[in-house]
Write an enzyme that holds these catalytic residues in place. Structure first.
Site, PDB file in Angstrom:
ATOM      1  N   TYR A  32      13.603  13.650   2.314  1.00 35.19           N
ATOM      2  CA  TYR A  32      12.947  13.020   3.319  1.00 35.19           C
ATOM      3  C   TYR A  32      12.584  11.569   2.561  1.00 35.19           C
ATOM      4  O   TYR A  32      12.809  11.304   1.635  1.00 35.19           O
ATOM      5  CB  TYR A  32      11.729  13.618   3.658  1.00 35.19           C
ATOM      6  CG  TYR A  32      10.418  13.598   2.685  1.00 35.19           C
ATOM      7  CD1 TYR A  32       9.317  12.712   2.887  1.00 35.19           C
ATOM      8  CD2 TYR A  32      10.522  14.410   1.487  1.00 35.19           C
ATOM      9  CE1 TYR A  32       8.101  12.737   2.004  1.00 35.19           C
ATOM     10  CE2 TYR A  32       9.567  14.328   0.755  1.00 35.19           C
ATOM     11  CZ  TYR A  32       8.310  13.553   0.774  1.00 35.19           C
ATOM     12  OH  TYR A  32       7.420  13.556  -0.061  1.00 35.19           O
ATOM     13  N   ARG A  51      17.730   5.071  -1.488  1.00 36.79           N
ATOM     14  CA  ARG A  51      17.201   6.435  -2.406  1.00 36.79           C
ATOM     15  C   ARG A  51      17.327   7.639  -1.500  1.00 36.79           C
ATOM     16  O   ARG A  51      17.662   8.715  -2.165  1.00 36.79           O
ATOM     17  CB  ARG A  51      15.590   6.237  -2.602  1.00 36.79           C
ATOM     18  CG  ARG A  51      15.035   7.273  -3.301  1.00 36.79           C
ATOM     19  CD  ARG A  51      13.473   7.187  -3.769  1.00 36.79           C
ATOM     20  NE  ARG A  51      12.644   7.223  -2.629  1.00 36.79           N
ATOM     21  CZ  ARG A  51      11.326   6.902  -2.665  1.00 36.79           C
ATOM     22  NH1 ARG A  51      10.863   6.758  -3.832  1.00 36.79           N
ATOM     23  NH2 ARG A  51      10.843   6.946  -1.633  1.00 36.79           N
ATOM     24  N   ARG A  99      20.797  32.706   7.509  1.00 41.18           N
ATOM     25  CA  ARG A  99      19.927  32.789   6.314  1.00 41.18           C
ATOM     26  C   ARG A  99      20.858  33.326   4.959  1.00 41.18           C
ATOM     27  O   ARG A  99      21.278  34.535   5.123  1.00 41.18           O
ATOM     28  CB  ARG A  99      18.693  33.447   6.405  1.00 41.18           C
ATOM     29  CG  ARG A  99      17.511  33.095   5.110  1.00 41.18           C
ATOM     30  CD  ARG A  99      16.547  33.802   5.349  1.00 41.18           C
ATOM     31  NE  ARG A  99      15.463  33.532   4.433  1.00 41.18           N
ATOM     32  CZ  ARG A  99      15.673  33.552   3.187  1.00 41.18           C
ATOM     33  NH1 ARG A  99      16.321  34.562   2.948  1.00 41.18           N
ATOM     34  NH2 ARG A  99      14.505  33.364   2.401  1.00 41.18           N
ATOM     35  N   HIS A 101      21.422  32.166   0.666  1.00 39.01           N
ATOM     36  CA  HIS A 101      20.886  31.390  -0.330  1.00 39.01           C
ATOM     37  C   HIS A 101      21.880  30.262  -0.645  1.00 39.01           C
ATOM     38  O   HIS A 101      21.786  29.158  -1.070  1.00 39.01           O
ATOM     39  CB  HIS A 101      20.266  32.105  -1.631  1.00 39.01           C
ATOM     40  CG  HIS A 101      19.098  32.852  -1.479  1.00 39.01           C
ATOM     41  ND1 HIS A 101      18.550  33.542  -0.549  1.00 39.01           N
ATOM     42  CD2 HIS A 101      17.819  32.392  -2.155  1.00 39.01           C
ATOM     43  CE1 HIS A 101      17.414  34.170  -0.686  1.00 39.01           C
ATOM     44  NE2 HIS A 101      16.932  33.021  -1.594  1.00 39.01           N
ATOM     45  N   LYS A 146      13.828  13.375  -4.022  1.00 34.80           N
ATOM     46  CA  LYS A 146      12.547  13.351  -2.947  1.00 34.80           C
ATOM     47  C   LYS A 146      12.986  14.557  -1.815  1.00 34.80           C
ATOM     48  O   LYS A 146      13.324  14.376  -0.620  1.00 34.80           O
ATOM     49  CB  LYS A 146      12.396  12.021  -2.181  1.00 34.80           C
ATOM     50  CG  LYS A 146      11.171  11.805  -1.582  1.00 34.80           C
ATOM     51  CD  LYS A 146      10.864  10.377  -1.014  1.00 34.80           C
ATOM     52  CE  LYS A 146       9.656  10.221   0.032  1.00 34.80           C
ATOM     53  NZ  LYS A 146       8.377  10.341  -0.998  1.00 34.80           N
ATOM     54  N   GLU A 178       2.486  11.538 -12.955  1.00 31.70           N
ATOM     55  CA  GLU A 178       2.302  10.751 -11.740  1.00 31.70           C
ATOM     56  C   GLU A 178       1.250  11.480 -10.879  1.00 31.70           C
ATOM     57  O   GLU A 178       0.567  12.457 -11.170  1.00 31.70           O
ATOM     58  CB  GLU A 178       3.556  10.638 -11.003  1.00 31.70           C
ATOM     59  CG  GLU A 178       4.168  12.122 -10.208  1.00 31.70           C
ATOM     60  CD  GLU A 178       5.572  11.661  -9.840  1.00 31.70           C
ATOM     61  OE1 GLU A 178       5.961  10.760  -9.218  1.00 31.70           O
ATOM     62  OE2 GLU A 178       6.567  12.828  -9.751  1.00 31.70           O
ATOM     63  N   LEU A 202       9.090  10.943  -9.457  1.00 35.26           N
ATOM     64  CA  LEU A 202      10.094  10.102  -8.576  1.00 35.26           C
ATOM     65  C   LEU A 202       9.848   8.657  -8.682  1.00 35.26           C
ATOM     66  O   LEU A 202       8.621   7.988  -8.885  1.00 35.26           O
ATOM     67  CB  LEU A 202       9.385  10.568  -7.052  1.00 35.26           C
ATOM     68  CG  LEU A 202      10.109   9.858  -5.878  1.00 35.26           C
ATOM     69  CD1 LEU A 202      11.645  10.337  -5.598  1.00 35.26           C
ATOM     70  CD2 LEU A 202       9.320   9.903  -4.531  1.00 35.26           C
TER      71      LEU A 202
END
Length: 284
Positions: A32, A51, A99, A101, A146, A178, A202
């Site tokens: 995101y 990014r 579903r 993995h 991110k 951070e 990040l």
């Protein structure tokens, strides 16, 4: 008008639907970005989009739009909602599949959604400063991506918020990394210190703007690890993010930092950041 972007269309928010087998919902298998809008214009849009695609490459995730196409859709969404001062939130997942993995087959198309939100600049907090709490950094070892996997960040933020603090400042052992949703900086003898760009943090877009401002204005900026005791001995501490800009931290764990007021270096960076906002040409 309250519209959102869902897989190629700008539609009314009430009509938006996401499949329950979307891998973002079931695994947090996605990425995101949060992009600032000032006066109807985006700020550092290109850096955020670059990014996003870098995060996608690290996760072997295919975004079903070019950077130019996706930027165009976001600008359309901002115009549709007549955003003046706010954000646009953008999320990309690996798509919808049964579903399992391991990754689905390559013909499964990624899901892309975005929405806008009015959000004024937190001027009062920026002027007065905020408090923070130190929290052990328990996150995974790819904080440079991110991703949607933010449970460690959320637990840290909640621990700080429940004690009345604005932010959690994270540390691995004695090393400060951070904030839970920001980058962390300390100032000592006029020099700004912040954790180097590694997999443990990040590389924030606002962090990059601050570094550039420092280089251009003869402010010493050192990418160097520092320890929790150093933080308490700092002259100034501040955090930075898309939504908080340059935010002074005047107290950590009830201990006053410096003289308990936003410092001169922090205030200078705030002024330089405001100038940069006014100078940047809008993305159109």
């Amino acid at each position: 008008m309250n519209t959102v972007f869902v897989n190629g269309e700008v539609i009314d928010r009430v009509d938006a639907k996401i499949d329950i087998e979307d891998r973002g919902y079931q695994f947090g298998d996605g990425i995101y970005e949060v992009i600032r809008v000032y006066g109807g214009n985006t700020f550092t849009m290109k850096e955020h989009m670059e990014r996003l695609y870098q995060s996608a490459e690290k996760m072997k995730l295919s975004i079903p739009y070019s950077e130019e196409e996706l930027t165009g859709h976001l600008l359309e969404l901002i115009d549709s909602n007549q955003v003046k001062d706010g954000i646009v939130y953008l999320q990309v997942t690996r798509g919808v599949s049964s579903r399992q993995h391991h990754f689905p087959s390559k013909d499964v198309k990624g899901s892309v959604v975005a929405y806008t939100k009015d959000l004024p600049v937190p001027l009062r907090q920026m002027e007065q400063g905020v408090t923070a709490k130190l929290v052990e950094d328990i996150r995974w070892l790819r904080c440079d991506i991110k991703s949607l996997n933010l449970l460690g960040n959320l637990l840290a933020k909640e621990e700080a918020a429940s004690d009345g603090h604005f932010e959690a400042i994270l540390h691995r052992g004695d090393t400060v990394t951070e904030g839970s949703s920001s980058n962390a900086f300390m100032v000592k003898d006029g020099v700004i210190y912040t954790h180097p760009v590694t997999n443990l943090i990040l590389n924030g877009i606002t962090r990059r703007v601050i570094e550039d401002l420092c280089r251009r204005n003869a402010i010493s900026f050192q990418e160097e690890t520092f320890l929790v005791p150093d933080l308490f001995e700092a002259d100034e501490v501040f955090i930075a993010s898309t939504t908080s800009e340059v935010m002074p931290v005047i107290k950590i764990n009830q201990q006053v930092i410096g003289n308990g007021k936003p410092g001169s270096v922090t205030k200078k960076l705030q002024a330089l950041f405001s100038e940069r906002k006014r100078e940047q040409s809008p993305v159109k």
